[in-house]
Design a protein around this motif. Structure first.
Motif, PDB file in Angstrom:
ATOM      1  N   LEU A 298      41.572  43.949  35.826  1.00  0.00           N
ATOM      2  CA  LEU A 298      42.102  44.317  34.522  1.00  0.00           C
ATOM      3  C   LEU A 298      42.279  43.103  33.616  1.00  0.00           C
ATOM      4  CD1 LEU A 298      44.717  47.071  35.460  1.00  0.00           C
ATOM      5  CD2 LEU A 298      42.321  47.322  34.793  1.00  0.00           C
ATOM      6  N   VAL A 299      42.664  41.973  34.179  1.00  0.00           N
ATOM      7  CA  VAL A 299      42.782  40.758  33.372  1.00  0.00           C
ATOM      8  C   VAL A 299      41.410  40.316  32.889  1.00  0.00           C
ATOM      9  CG1 VAL A 299      43.329  38.285  33.460  1.00  0.00           C
ATOM     10  CG2 VAL A 299      44.937  39.955  34.396  1.00  0.00           C
ATOM     11  N   TYR A 300      40.411  40.383  33.771  1.00  0.00           N
ATOM     12  CA  TYR A 300      39.047  40.016  33.369  1.00  0.00           C
ATOM     13  C   TYR A 300      38.554  40.912  32.228  1.00  0.00           C
ATOM     14  CZ  TYR A 300      33.960  39.948  33.455  1.00  0.00           C
ATOM     15  OH  TYR A 300      32.644  39.901  33.079  1.00  0.00           O
TER      16      TYR A 300
ATOM     17  N   TYR B  57      38.056  33.689  31.336  1.00  0.00           N
ATOM     18  CA  TYR B  57      37.739  34.184  32.684  1.00  0.00           C
ATOM     19  C   TYR B  57      36.248  34.541  32.720  1.00  0.00           C
ATOM     20  CZ  TYR B  57      39.116  36.100  37.233  1.00  0.00           C
ATOM     21  OH  TYR B  57      39.279  36.334  38.575  1.00  0.00           O
ATOM     22  N   PRO B  58      35.379  33.567  33.041  1.00  0.00           N
ATOM     23  CA  PRO B  58      33.929  33.829  33.069  1.00  0.00           C
ATOM     24  C   PRO B  58      33.547  34.814  34.166  1.00  0.00           C
ATOM     25  CG  PRO B  58      34.413  31.471  33.040  1.00  0.00           C
ATOM     26  CD  PRO B  58      35.700  32.180  33.325  1.00  0.00           C
TER      27      PRO B  58
ATOM     28  N   LEU C  50      44.843  32.874  37.370  1.00  0.00           N
ATOM     29  CA  LEU C  50      43.947  33.817  38.043  1.00  0.00           C
ATOM     30  C   LEU C  50      42.468  33.443  37.927  1.00  0.00           C
ATOM     31  CD1 LEU C  50      45.509  37.361  37.461  1.00  0.00           C
ATOM     32  CD2 LEU C  50      45.996  35.652  39.220  1.00  0.00           C
ATOM     33  N   PRO C  51      41.971  32.930  36.792  1.00  0.00           N
ATOM     34  CA  PRO C  51      40.552  32.575  36.745  1.00  0.00           C
ATOM     35  C   PRO C  51      40.156  31.441  37.684  1.00  0.00           C
ATOM     36  CG  PRO C  51      41.431  32.844  34.526  1.00  0.00           C
ATOM     37  CD  PRO C  51      42.598  32.834  35.463  1.00  0.00           C
ATOM     38  N   PHE C  52      41.141  30.716  38.223  1.00  0.00           N
ATOM     39  CA  PHE C  52      40.837  29.574  39.075  1.00  0.00           C
ATOM     40  C   PHE C  52      41.032  29.852  40.561  1.00  0.00           C
ATOM     41  CE2 PHE C  52      42.027  27.896  34.935  1.00  0.00           C
ATOM     42  CZ  PHE C  52      41.006  26.991  34.684  1.00  0.00           C
ATOM     43  N   LEU C  53      41.903  30.817  40.894  1.00  0.00           N
ATOM     44  CA  LEU C  53      42.236  31.075  42.293  1.00  0.00           C
ATOM     45  C   LEU C  53      42.301  32.579  42.551  1.00  0.00           C
ATOM     46  CD1 LEU C  53      45.116  28.472  42.681  1.00  0.00           C
ATOM     47  CD2 LEU C  53      42.906  28.370  43.859  1.00  0.00           C
ATOM     48  N   PRO C  54      41.830  33.037  43.718  1.00  0.00           N
ATOM     49  CA  PRO C  54      41.867  34.477  44.040  1.00  0.00           C
ATOM     50  C   PRO C  54      43.233  34.912  44.569  1.00  0.00           C
ATOM     51  CG  PRO C  54      40.826  33.303  45.829  1.00  0.00           C
ATOM     52  CD  PRO C  54      41.142  32.259  44.768  1.00  0.00           C
TER      53      PRO C  54
ATOM     54  N   GLU D  41      30.181  24.096  36.594  1.00  0.00           N
ATOM     55  CA  GLU D  41      30.716  25.438  36.837  1.00  0.00           C
ATOM     56  C   GLU D  41      32.202  25.481  36.485  1.00  0.00           C
ATOM     57  OE1 GLU D  41      31.185  28.662  40.524  1.00  0.00           O
ATOM     58  OE2 GLU D  41      30.441  26.644  40.883  1.00  0.00           O
ATOM     59  N   PHE D  42      32.645  26.642  35.978  1.00  0.00           N
ATOM     60  CA  PHE D  42      34.041  26.806  35.563  1.00  0.00           C
ATOM     61  C   PHE D  42      34.937  26.770  36.793  1.00  0.00           C
ATOM     62  CE2 PHE D  42      37.759  29.430  34.502  1.00  0.00           C
ATOM     63  CZ  PHE D  42      38.188  28.785  33.357  1.00  0.00           C
ATOM     64  N   THR D  43      35.473  25.606  37.096  1.00  0.00           N
ATOM     65  CA  THR D  43      36.339  25.453  38.251  1.00  0.00           C
ATOM     66  C   THR D  43      37.094  24.144  38.126  1.00  0.00           C
ATOM     67  OG1 THR D  43      36.446  25.316  40.665  1.00  0.00           O
ATOM     68  CG2 THR D  43      34.536  24.316  39.611  1.00  0.00           C
ATOM     69  N   ALA D  44      38.171  24.030  38.845  1.00  0.00           N
ATOM     70  CA  ALA D  44      38.921  22.784  38.886  1.00  0.00           C
ATOM     71  C   ALA D  44      39.136  22.350  40.330  1.00  0.00           C
ATOM     72  CB  ALA D  44      40.263  22.963  38.178  1.00  0.00           C
ATOM     73  N   ILE D  45      38.372  22.963  41.236  1.00  0.00           N
ATOM     74  CA  ILE D  45      38.577  22.753  42.665  1.00  0.00           C
ATOM     75  C   ILE D  45      37.228  22.500  43.331  1.00  0.00           C
ATOM     76  CG2 ILE D  45      39.584  23.746  44.762  1.00  0.00           C
ATOM     77  CD1 ILE D  45      41.048  25.735  42.844  1.00  0.00           C
ATOM     78  N   ARG D  46      37.155  21.497  44.163  1.00  0.00           N
ATOM     79  CA  ARG D  46      35.920  21.217  44.887  1.00  0.00           C
ATOM     80  C   ARG D  46      35.648  22.304  45.926  1.00  0.00           C
ATOM     81  NH1 ARG D  46      33.247  16.364  44.839  1.00  0.00           N
ATOM     82  NH2 ARG D  46      32.613  16.706  47.024  1.00  0.00           N
TER      83      ARG D  46
END
Length: 266
Positions: free
Chosen positions: A129-131, A185-186, A31-35, A94-99
């Motif tokens: 809620l996870v955040y 989850y920033p 979830l922190p990487f994709l909506p 930035e906290f991500t793994a996707i361009r």
């Protein structure tokens, strides 16, 4: 027929996250990487588990997927230097793994899906809620989460129990606290996902229902106050009624059109 890019991105991300965690992956960690909603994430992982190299199992009351090829790899911090889809270098820290261009394509695909599916209605509160559960100081009680959430207390209770039933988080009765598997989850990542998900009508359905109830309750209270004032103060009822009616209508629409409040800083 080619797979949508968002499914390939989710699969690659799951593979790489599992490899950094000794072969164990929890769906909520994506979830922190994709909506995405948890249902979408679990759908991808269930497809992977159809093979012999991925298996679903519960780990300490949490739903997990075991990637056999990564079981013997030592755990390490997940800090990719290149995009999990294109393998090109990431733009920054930035906290991500996707361009950015890959993320844009993923969001375009999800936007088309949102016209026919209800995933935003689930994703919006799951991410919230996870955040909160991940960023609030321990012990993370239901009251603590509800005190920062945009949902009313009863809805928070219900949604947390749903996440518990899905194995996304667990309740520790000894500490009276909700617990998640290891993830980060920033705020920047959450805000980006929240803005994207909330552009779809289904995402704000519950919040709209809450505002509708509040608006009707406030309007009824105004009209009741006018009635009591007319009886006790013996003021002209027609004037009070029409004045109260105008005030009730204005109050109702003001509450109804109030934009979603941002989550408070943690």
């Amino acid at each position: 027929m080619n797979h949508p890019i968002w499914t390939v991105v989710a699969e690659n991300l799951a593979e790489q996250l599992a490899a950094s965690q000794g072969g164990i992956l929890y769906p909520v960690q994506l979830l922190p990487f994709l909506p995405l909603s948890l249902t979408q994430v679990e759908g991808i992982l269930e497809e992977l588990s159809a093979s012999d190299r991925v298996a679903r199992q519960d780990v300490d009351s949490l739903r997990a997927y075991v990637f056999e090829d990564s079981l013997n790899k030592p755990p390490q911090h997940f800090a990719p230097q290149s995009c999990v889809y294109s393998n090109e270098p990431l733009e920054g820290p930035e906290f991500t793994a996707i361009r950015a261009e890959v993320r844009k394509t993923v969001e375009n695909e999800l936007s088309v899906m949102a016209e026919q599916e209800v995933w935003p209605a689930e994703a919006v509160w799951e991410h919230e809620l996870v955040y909160l559960a991940q960023n609030l100081p321990s012990p993370v009680t239901t009251s603590e989460i509800a005190g920062h959430s945009r949902l009313p207390f009863k809805k928070v209770e219900l949604r947390l129990e749903e996440l518990n039933q899905k194995g996304a988080l667990r309740f520790n009765p000894e500490l009276n606290s909700w617990e998640l598997p290891g993830l980060r989850y920033p705020k920047a990542a959450y805000d980006r996902h929240d803005r994207f998900i909330r552009q779809f009508p289904g995402a704000i359905r519950e919040e709209f229902e809450v505002r509708l109830i509040k608006g009707l309750s406030a309007s009824f209270a105004i009209l009741l106050a006018c009635l009591l004032l007319a009886v006790t103060a013996k003021l002209p009822f027609p004037i009070l009624f029409f004045g109260g009616l105008i005030a009730a209508v204005l109050c109702f629409f003001k509450i109804l059109k109030t934009p979603a409040k941002p989550l408070p800083e943690l």
